[in-house]
Scaffold this active site. Structure first.
Site, PDB file in Angstrom:
ATOM      1  N   GLY A  12       0.781  -1.234   0.000  1.00 51.07           N
ATOM      2  CA  GLY A  12       0.000   0.000   0.000  1.00 51.07           C
ATOM      3  C   GLY A  12       0.812   1.283   0.000  1.00 51.07           C
ATOM      4  N   ASN A  14       1.733   2.966  -2.592  1.00 45.81           N
ATOM      5  CA  ASN A  14       1.112   3.885  -3.567  1.00 45.81           C
ATOM      6  C   ASN A  14      -0.168   4.486  -2.996  1.00 45.81           C
ATOM      7  OD1 ASN A  14       2.473   4.021  -6.379  1.00 45.81           O
ATOM      8  ND2 ASN A  14       2.699   1.910  -5.769  1.00 45.81           N
ATOM      9  N   LEU A  91      -3.061  -6.932  -7.717  1.00 43.62           N
ATOM     10  CA  LEU A  91      -2.646  -8.043  -8.587  1.00 43.62           C
ATOM     11  C   LEU A  91      -3.822  -8.776  -9.211  1.00 43.62           C
ATOM     12  CD1 LEU A  91       0.349  -9.406  -6.472  1.00 43.62           C
ATOM     13  CD2 LEU A  91       0.363  -7.790  -8.402  1.00 43.62           C
ATOM     14  N   ASN A 108      -4.112   2.405 -13.553  1.00 40.47           N
ATOM     15  CA  ASN A 108      -3.166   1.480 -12.929  1.00 40.47           C
ATOM     16  C   ASN A 108      -1.778   2.095 -12.935  1.00 40.47           C
ATOM     17  OD1 ASN A 108      -2.188  -1.110 -11.914  1.00 40.47           O
ATOM     18  ND2 ASN A 108      -1.318  -1.427 -13.950  1.00 40.47           N
ATOM     19  N   HIS A 110       2.086   0.980 -13.162  1.00 39.34           N
ATOM     20  CA  HIS A 110       2.926  -0.179 -13.485  1.00 39.34           C
ATOM     21  C   HIS A 110       4.389   0.245 -13.324  1.00 39.34           C
ATOM     22  CE1 HIS A 110       4.136  -3.963 -15.278  1.00 39.34           C
ATOM     23  NE2 HIS A 110       4.991  -3.271 -16.015  1.00 39.34           N
ATOM     24  N   ASP A 151      -1.906  -4.313 -18.941  1.00 42.87           N
ATOM     25  CA  ASP A 151      -0.982  -3.169 -19.141  1.00 42.87           C
ATOM     26  C   ASP A 151      -1.030  -2.632 -20.575  1.00 42.87           C
ATOM     27  OD1 ASP A 151       1.434  -5.033 -17.172  1.00 42.87           O
ATOM     28  OD2 ASP A 151      -0.153  -3.661 -16.517  1.00 42.87           O
ATOM     29  N   GLU A 181       6.747   6.137  -9.105  1.00 38.47           N
ATOM     30  CA  GLU A 181       5.365   5.733  -8.810  1.00 38.47           C
ATOM     31  C   GLU A 181       4.651   6.723  -7.903  1.00 38.47           C
ATOM     32  OE1 GLU A 181       4.913   1.604  -7.671  1.00 38.47           O
ATOM     33  OE2 GLU A 181       6.812   1.160  -8.621  1.00 38.47           O
TER      34      GLU A 181
HETATM   35  C1  GRF Z   1       4.873  -2.110  -6.555  1.00 39.69           C
HETATM   36  O1  GRF Z   1       5.889  -2.826  -7.226  1.00 39.69           O
HETATM   37  C2  GRF Z   1       4.084  -1.318  -7.567  1.00 39.69           C
HETATM   38  O2  GRF Z   1       4.882  -0.880  -8.620  1.00 39.69           O
HETATM   39  C3  GRF Z   1       3.141  -2.296  -8.113  1.00 39.69           C
HETATM   40  O3  GRF Z   1       2.764  -3.079  -6.984  1.00 39.69           O
HETATM   41  C4  GRF Z   1       3.862  -3.124  -6.040  1.00 39.69           C
HETATM   42  C5  GRF Z   1       3.395  -2.831  -4.620  1.00 39.69           C
HETATM   43  O4  GRF Z   1       2.891  -1.540  -4.559  1.00 39.69           O
HETATM   44  N1  GRF Z   1       2.047  -1.625  -8.785  1.00 39.69           N
HETATM   45  P1  GRF Z   1       2.245  -0.956  -3.177  1.00 39.69           P
HETATM   46  O5  GRF Z   1       3.355  -0.719  -2.224  1.00 39.69           O
HETATM   47  O6  GRF Z   1       1.287  -2.018  -2.649  1.00 39.69           O
HETATM   48  O7  GRF Z   1       1.553   0.305  -3.586  1.00 39.69           O
END
Ligand code: GRF
Length: 203
Positions: A12, A14, A91, A108, A110, A151, A181
């Site tokens: 989490g 992001n 995911l 999204n 990536h 993607d 990111e």
């Molecule tokens: C990171 O590698 C991000 O680039 C991908 O998911 C992974 C975990 O992201 N989208 P987060 O810390 O759960 O946001």
């Protein structure tokens, strides 16, 4: 004010970057109204709770088949009535019904410069392992609309990050998160909330 539903699976960071951008005013006119995870152990759920956001788990393990999971996943999103859905380390390959229901309303993040190192099997650390195996000198991150592919949606923002000698996948992942990111995802959300990026049918 746009309501955002954030879909997560892991740490989490992001999600945290979005909260931080809302709190410091980099994002205005947007509120995270629900966080949904397919993984009950996702630390992102803890982060949501710390920020007072209703959080819920919809796990494939709790359903007899994928179709039942897909229905529950779509229902959980619809209940949040979001204008925008953000996949932040999620995911789950979004069910077609979700893509249809929320056309051009799903973005999204990536961890590579699409079209490099993306598509089936490229997620999390695997992306950075492939980057280091190939020996590219520049990588980065991409924010894109989510469509029926993996993607493959329209690219909204990208930011390049240097690959340094001696980088391990973990060190490179951290640099891509910190320098790319956590910068471009909030930036795109801010542009959407100001109408600078059109979403939905207008996109
Ligand atoms: C990171 O590698 C991000 O680039 C991908 O998911 C992974 C975990 O992201 N989208 P987060 O810390 O759960 O946001």
């Amino acid at each position: 004010m746009i309501n955002i539903c954030v879909l997560v699976s892991g740490g989490g960071t992001n999600l945290e970057a979005i909260y931080k951008a809302i709190e410091n005013g980099d994002i205005t006119g947007a509120k995270i109204t629900r966080v949904i995870s397919n993984n009950k152990n996702a630390y992102a759920l803890e982060r949501a709770k710390n920020h007072g956001t209703p959080a819920m788990v919809v796990s494939p393990k709790d359903f007899e088949n994928r179709e039942d999971f897909n229905k529950a996943w779509l229902q959980a999103i619809k209940e949040a009535s979001p204008e925008l859905i953000v996949l932040a380390g999620c995911l789950v390959n979004q069910p077609e019904a979700v893509i249809r229901e929320f056309k051009n309303r799903i973005i999204n993040i990536h961890p590579s410069l699409i079209p490099s190192f993306c598509g089936k099997g490229y997620y999390g650390l695997k992306v950075h392992e492939a980057v280091l195996r190939r020996g590219v000198k520049v990588t980065g991150a991409t924010v894109h609309f989510v469509d029926e592919g993996i993607d493959t949606g329209h690219i909204l923002a990208q930011k390049a990050v240097e690959v340094k000698d001696g980088d391990t996948p973990e060190v490179l992942q951290k640099r891509v998160m910190e320098e790319a990111e956590w910068v471009i995802l909030p930036k795109v959300i801010g542009m959407i909330s100001k109408g600078e990026i059109k979403i939905g049918e207008e996109a």
